[in-house]
Each structure stands twice: as structure tokens, then as C-alpha cells.
Design a protein around this motif. Structure first.
Motif, PDB file in Angstrom:
ATOM      1  N   ILE A 193       0.900  -1.289  -0.042  1.00 38.48           N
ATOM      2  CA  ILE A 193      -0.020   0.007  -0.047  1.00 38.48           C
ATOM      3  C   ILE A 193       0.809   1.279  -0.076  1.00 38.48           C
ATOM      4  CG2 ILE A 193      -1.767   1.140   1.256  1.00 38.48           C
ATOM      5  CD1 ILE A 193      -2.719  -1.450  -0.115  1.00 38.48           C
ATOM      6  N   ILE A 248       1.365   4.317  -2.788  1.00 36.04           N
ATOM      7  CA  ILE A 248       0.779   5.439  -2.601  1.00 36.04           C
ATOM      8  C   ILE A 248       1.801   6.384  -2.809  1.00 36.04           C
ATOM      9  CG2 ILE A 248       0.217   7.302  -0.949  1.00 36.04           C
ATOM     10  CD1 ILE A 248      -1.851   5.123   0.208  1.00 36.04           C
ATOM     11  N   MET A 286      -0.933   7.887  -8.912  1.00 36.80           N
ATOM     12  CA  MET A 286      -1.762   7.816  -7.671  1.00 36.80           C
ATOM     13  C   MET A 286      -2.227   9.001  -7.180  1.00 36.80           C
ATOM     14  SD  MET A 286      -3.176   5.382  -6.124  1.00 36.80           S
ATOM     15  CE  MET A 286      -2.432   4.014  -6.410  1.00 36.80           C
ATOM     16  N   MET A 322      -6.624  10.031  -6.225  1.00 40.64           N
ATOM     17  CA  MET A 322      -6.823  10.428  -4.768  1.00 40.64           C
ATOM     18  C   MET A 322      -7.001  12.059  -4.725  1.00 40.64           C
ATOM     19  SD  MET A 322      -4.024   7.836  -3.258  1.00 40.64           S
ATOM     20  CE  MET A 322      -4.656   8.289  -1.407  1.00 40.64           C
ATOM     21  N   TRP A 349      -5.188  13.084  -1.632  1.00 40.70           N
ATOM     22  CA  TRP A 349      -4.020  12.590  -1.581  1.00 40.70           C
ATOM     23  C   TRP A 349      -3.187  12.713  -0.176  1.00 40.70           C
ATOM     24  CZ3 TRP A 349       1.158  13.089  -0.960  1.00 40.70           C
ATOM     25  CH2 TRP A 349       2.063  11.923  -0.997  1.00 40.70           C
ATOM     26  N   ASP A 396      -5.313  11.393   2.903  1.00 36.40           N
ATOM     27  CA  ASP A 396      -5.134   9.780   2.830  1.00 36.40           C
ATOM     28  C   ASP A 396      -3.867   9.456   2.987  1.00 36.40           C
ATOM     29  OD1 ASP A 396      -7.952  10.133   2.280  1.00 36.40           O
ATOM     30  OD2 ASP A 396      -7.549   9.972   0.012  1.00 36.40           O
ATOM     31  N   ALA A 397      -2.796   9.866   2.578  1.00 30.59           N
ATOM     32  CA  ALA A 397      -1.322   9.527   2.804  1.00 30.59           C
ATOM     33  C   ALA A 397      -0.838   9.750   4.221  1.00 30.59           C
ATOM     34  CB  ALA A 397      -0.537  10.186   1.786  1.00 30.59           C
ATOM     35  N   VAL A 429      -2.502   6.855   6.068  1.00 36.54           N
ATOM     36  CA  VAL A 429      -1.615   5.519   5.811  1.00 36.54           C
ATOM     37  C   VAL A 429      -0.374   5.428   6.528  1.00 36.54           C
ATOM     38  CG1 VAL A 429      -0.603   4.408   3.972  1.00 36.54           C
ATOM     39  CG2 VAL A 429      -2.564   5.010   3.449  1.00 36.54           C
ATOM     40  N   LYS A 443     -13.304   8.061   2.038  1.00 30.26           N
ATOM     41  CA  LYS A 443     -12.165   8.118   0.834  1.00 30.26           C
ATOM     42  C   LYS A 443     -12.811   8.256  -0.375  1.00 30.26           C
ATOM     43  CE  LYS A 443      -8.696   5.142  -1.140  1.00 30.26           C
ATOM     44  NZ  LYS A 443      -7.567   5.938  -1.048  1.00 30.26           N
TER      45      LYS A 443
END
Length: 291
Positions: free
Chosen positions: A154, A158, A164, A168, A171, A174-175, A178, A227
């Protein structure tokens, strides 16, 4: 009755050794008054003093160290669940976790994924390698079958995939999630050493990852907002993130993305009517489904 209640650890040890077959473990059957192994035989298998082990069963001499309890668990051939219960009796906590490489995913688990027809779902390791997925995940998130097995991670997808950020819209947030959740997962699974090479690789390749990793943020939840996936064919799809432990497989976690609204589910279903795939170049194609 009072002694058994106050010495649950000793009672459990006695019960477990009574279930073992002395002959199968290389001990002479001889004259035995009770079934199973003798105390001195358990002590021999665990490489501990027979006197100390006797005291442990009798509730004398204090609690053992974690290392000694692990040796006793191996001597008694305890399962993972039984070993955890042994530690809970002795210390009130489970044993420290150790990271093991995932060898396979059972057909049963794959069928669980496949049953989630309109919800992208996958199984991941503590170091976030994707080891199994359903068709919805391949069509909506990433076609993991087109990614080399050692690259199905994953974090790599990303931070080391130039396409990517286009998928997203959020992004950066979300990153960040993660990275924070990954840090918590590897620590919880005892996989910090196993993930070291991946972290070093991404720190060298991605300035964004290097900055986020240096922040030392830890998180266990995605938050209340869905998401968003900017799918090049179906358009934006809002997905609600949920993560689950897999019963009997502490080396795996299941991630499910449920469409947030009926309209989002319809977008996913529209993709399932055809075949969407990406060869790593950003090129897209739709062909009729053969399923």
C-alpha cells in the motif's frame, strides 16, 4: 475448590500436561498413576528446574518471566490461542507479538472477499503487503494482479506511483493516515524490523513520505469522512473505510471499502459489468466481462 480458584495458572498447566501422550513425545509409559506427562517431564522439555516447575503449578515462587512461560508453552505444545490464555492467566496480558511472513491465503478467506461483490476489499500483512483481493478492489482501487508480487504494498502504491495522486483527490490527508496507521500496525505486530527496509526505501524515493514518517504520528482510525477515488471511467466514488482482524490469522488484516451512497454503489456496479485494467502506464481499457 478454593485452591483451584486462586491458582488458575497451576490448574491450567496440570490440565494441559494431562492431555499429552508420553509415548509420542519419547517418554516411557512405565507405571503412571495419572494420564499425560509428569511434572519433571514437562520441566525437561522446557529446560527448567523440575522443582521450580512444581512450585509454579502449586502457585509458589512468584510469576515466571515471559521467556520461561514461552518455553513451557512450547513444552506443552500449546496452540496460539492456548498460549495467549496462559499469558493472560500469568500476567493479565497476551504475549508480545512477533512478526511472521505470510505464506498463503486460504480459499475460505478468498471466498469471503469474493462475497463482497460491490465493496472493494483486500487482505494485507502487518507491513501492508496486499496478498489477496476481490474483483471490486481490482476495478476500483488497483489491479493488484498487474503489479509484481514484491511491489503489492500500500505504501509503495501511494508514494512510488506517479499516477496515484490523480486517483486520490485528497491524496495528502489520505497519505498521512496511511503512514500513521502503518506505524501503529507494524509496532502492534512486532514487525518494525521487518518494515525497516521498506521505510528506508521510501524515505529515499519520496520526500513526502520522508517528511510524514519523521512526524511520528500514530493513528488507528481513518476518520468520519469517506475516501474519495477519482476513477477515470466511473467518475468520483466515495468509499467508507473499515478494517478488521482475521480470526485465527494474526498475520492478516482485512480492509473493506463500502460505497458511501447508493449512487456510489451504482458506479462500482457499472465497473463490474466490464473489465477495467491498468498496465502501469496510465492507459485504460474496457472490454466485455467474460464472467
Amino acid at each position: 475448590m478454593r485452591e483451584t480458584k486462586e491458582n488458575l495458572l497451576g490448574s491450567y498447566l496440570m490440565d494441559r500436561r494431562s492431555k499429552l501422550d508420553p509415548a509420542a513425545l519419547g517418554f516411557s509409559l512405565g507405571r503412571r498413576r495419572t494420564p499425560g506427562l509428569r511434572r519433571e517431564e514437562v520441566a525437561q522439555r522446557a529446560n527448567v528446574s523440575a522443582t521450580w516447575y512444581t512450585w509454579l503449578e502449586q502457585g509458589r515462587g512468584g510469576a515466571p518471566s515471559s521467556n520461561l512461560l514461552l518455553r513451557i508453552a512450547r513444552a506443552l505444545m500449546l496452540t496460539d490461542a492456548e498460549r495467549e490464555y496462559l499469558f493472560l492467566l500469568a500476567f493479565g496480558r497476551p504475549p508480545e507479538v512477533t512478526h511472521n511472513t505470510v505464506e498463503s491465503v486460504t480459499p475460505r478467506l478468498q471466498r469471503v472477499l469474493d462475497s463482497l461483490d460491490s465493496s472493494p476489499a483486500y487482505l494485507k500483512t502487518p507491513t501492508w503487503d496486499v496478498v489477496a483481493w476481490n474483483r471490486a478492489a481490482a476495478l476500483v482501487l488497483t489491479d493488484y494482479g498487474e503489479v509484481e508480487p514484491d511491489q503489492r504494498n500500500i505504501l509503495r502504491l501511494i508514494f512510488d506511483n506517479p499516477y496515484m495522486p490523480n486517483k486520490m483527490p485528497n491524496w495528502e490527508s489520505d497519505a498521512r493516515f496511511v503512514v500513521a496507521a502503518f506505524r501503529a500496525d507494524v509496532a502492534r505486530a512486532g514487525a518494525s524490523t521487518a518494515s525497516k527496509a521498506l521505510v528506508e526505501e521510501l524515505c529515499a524515493k519520496s520526500q513526502e513520505f520522508r517528511v510524514m514518517w519523521a512526524e511520528n504520528t500514530v493513528s488507528g482510525t481513518y476518520g468520519e469522512y469517506p475516501k474519495i477515488v477519482a476513477h477515470p471511467i466511473a467518475g468520483p466514488i466515495a468509499l467508507e473505510y473499515s478494517a478488521f482482524a482475521v480470526d485465527g490469522r494474526p498475520d492478516l488484516g482485512m480492509v473493506i471499502y463500502c460505497p458511501a451512497t447508493p449512487a456510489d454503489r451504482e458506479r462500482v456496479l457499472s465497473l463490474l459489468e466490464g473489465e477495467y485494467f491498468e498496465k502501469g502506464t496510465g492507459a485504460l481499457r474496457i472490454t466485455p466481462s467474460s464472467s
